[in-house]
Design an enzyme around this catalytic site. Structure first.
Site, PDB file in Angstrom:
ATOM      1  CB  CYS A   1      -0.927  -3.846  -3.196  1.00 34.03           C
ATOM      2  SG  CYS A   1      -1.107  -3.021  -1.593  1.00 34.03           S
TER       3      CYS A   1
ATOM      4  N   GLY B   1     -15.254  -0.782  13.483  1.00 37.93           N
ATOM      5  CA  GLY B   1     -15.149  -1.297  12.128  1.00 37.93           C
ATOM      6  C   GLY B   1     -16.475  -1.774  11.594  1.00 37.93           C
TER       7      GLY B   1
ATOM      8  CG  ASP C   1       2.726   3.842   0.702  1.00 41.74           C
ATOM      9  OD1 ASP C   1       2.102   4.490  -0.162  1.00 41.74           O
ATOM     10  OD2 ASP C   1       2.144   3.121   1.530  1.00 41.74           O
TER      11      ASP C   1
END
Length: 354
Positions: free
Chosen positions: A21, A143, A231
């Protein structure tokens, strides 16, 4: 005749300019980009869109069901391909849990340098992601793949939530207490890993934290005293707490000594193992954070440290805190702790540390 030698594959983290992240565009830059996008009519059944930078979009299907839709993907944070896949998938599914939703299926997003990584390595990344989905009880139903310069993996994650139990990031109330479900420090650990400074015990803790699904989300969402939930990911604890503050139009007092931290992380930060994303985060929102005069530099780095697959952060009424902590503990989140309190605003919403 000598058989030709095959060059060893490079470390996954050596192929990415940022990992996990920490790859996120800094919040200040992102807000500038989005400021120029045209606004479109909002359907009445779109319960959550982009207005508060929430974790997922939510669209009402009927009186008792809403679709939770989110996507997340990034470059490698670790070198083990199975671990990378598990971390990336766990992180993407977390956004469904953060809305109070139950995951139902996922789509894989795959970009790989196919002339650099072997089919076996790429396969292990995908199988790691599939294992995380299996642990969440959902299939990878499809996907898309591309040949890219850097390895990229993640998911589109879909879930369902009863609109009556939907939790946004912007509905905290003055008087609420703040609870964090996982300890901080993953970004600092990832920086140390890249430099060869993370020992085996630290790596094991890092993997255990980043691959733990945020399963308490739906149970927490059913508590009427839980008012807001998100989160903690790429913008760090300070960034995601500030999203709560701005949405609520309130101040937030953070008890820094109560914040759970992974063992050894502050020592790693003192030794210079800090991500570039931590500094970019602080440059974006540091003026909205009020620190004590003697606040250490390594603690400030941890405050803005990007958390990959970080913990749930909830704001709840004080008389709900014990029940919320019991839910965290029942799901195996023994380090969950009350870390602060929402207060009436002073002049403008601020995150204040004590």
């Amino acid at each position: 005749m000598t058989a030709p030698t095959t060059a060893p594959e490079p470390r996954l983290t050596s192929l990415s300019h940022g990992g996990g992240c920490g790859c996120k565009i800094a919040p200040g830059v992102l807000s500038g980009i989005l400021r120029g996008t045209p606004s479109l009519p909002i359907p009445k059944d779109l319960l959550v869109g982009i207005e508060t930078s929430d974790d997922a979009a939510v669209y009402r299907l009927n009186d008792h069901q809403a679709l939770v839709a989110t996507t997340d993907f990034f470059m490698p944070i670790v070198d083990d391909p199975d671990h990378f896949g598990r971390i990336a998938a766990t992180n993407a599914i977390s956004d469904v849990y953060a809305m109070g939703g139950t995951p139902i299926m996922a789509l894989a997003l795959v970009g790989m340098p196919i002339n650099v990584l072997s089919v076996e390595t790429i396969g292990k990344i995908l199988s790691g992601g599939a294992a995380a989905c299996a642990a969440a009880g959902i299939p990878v139903a499809g996907g898309h793949t591309i040949d890219s310069v850097e390895p990229i993996y993640g998911l589109v994650a879909l879930g369902l939530v009863d609109p009556a139990h939907l939790k946004r990031n912007a509905d905290a109330r003055p008087g609420d207490v703040l609870i964090l479900g996982k300890p901080l420090g993953v970004g600092i650990q990832s920086a140390a890993l890249k430099k060869g400074a993370l020992d085996a015990a630290g790596y094991a803790r890092m993997i255990a934290t980043t691959t733990r699904l945020n399963t308490p989300g739906p149970d927490l969402a059913r508590l009427s005293g839980v008012h807001a939930m998100t989160d903690v990911t790429g913008f760090g604890l300070a960034g995601h707490a500030l999203e709560m503050v701005r949405g609520a139009g309130a101040d937030l007092w953070l008890d820094w000594s109560a914040v759970p931290v992974l063992p050894g992380v502050l020592d790693l930060a003192r030794a210079g193992n800090v991500t570039g994303a931590s500094g970019r985060n602080w440059a974006s929102y540091g003026t909205e954070v009020v620190l004590p005069g003697d606040f250490p530099a390594e603690s400030r780095a941890l405050l803005s440290d990007p958390q990959t697959s970080g913990g749930l952060l909830i704001a709840c009424a004080p008389d709900t805190a014990d029940e919320a902590l019991a839910i965290f503990h029942r799901h195996g989140f023994d380090e969950a702790a009350v870390i602060g309190q929402v207060a009436d605003p002073s002049d403008a919403p601020r995150l204040r540390l004590r």
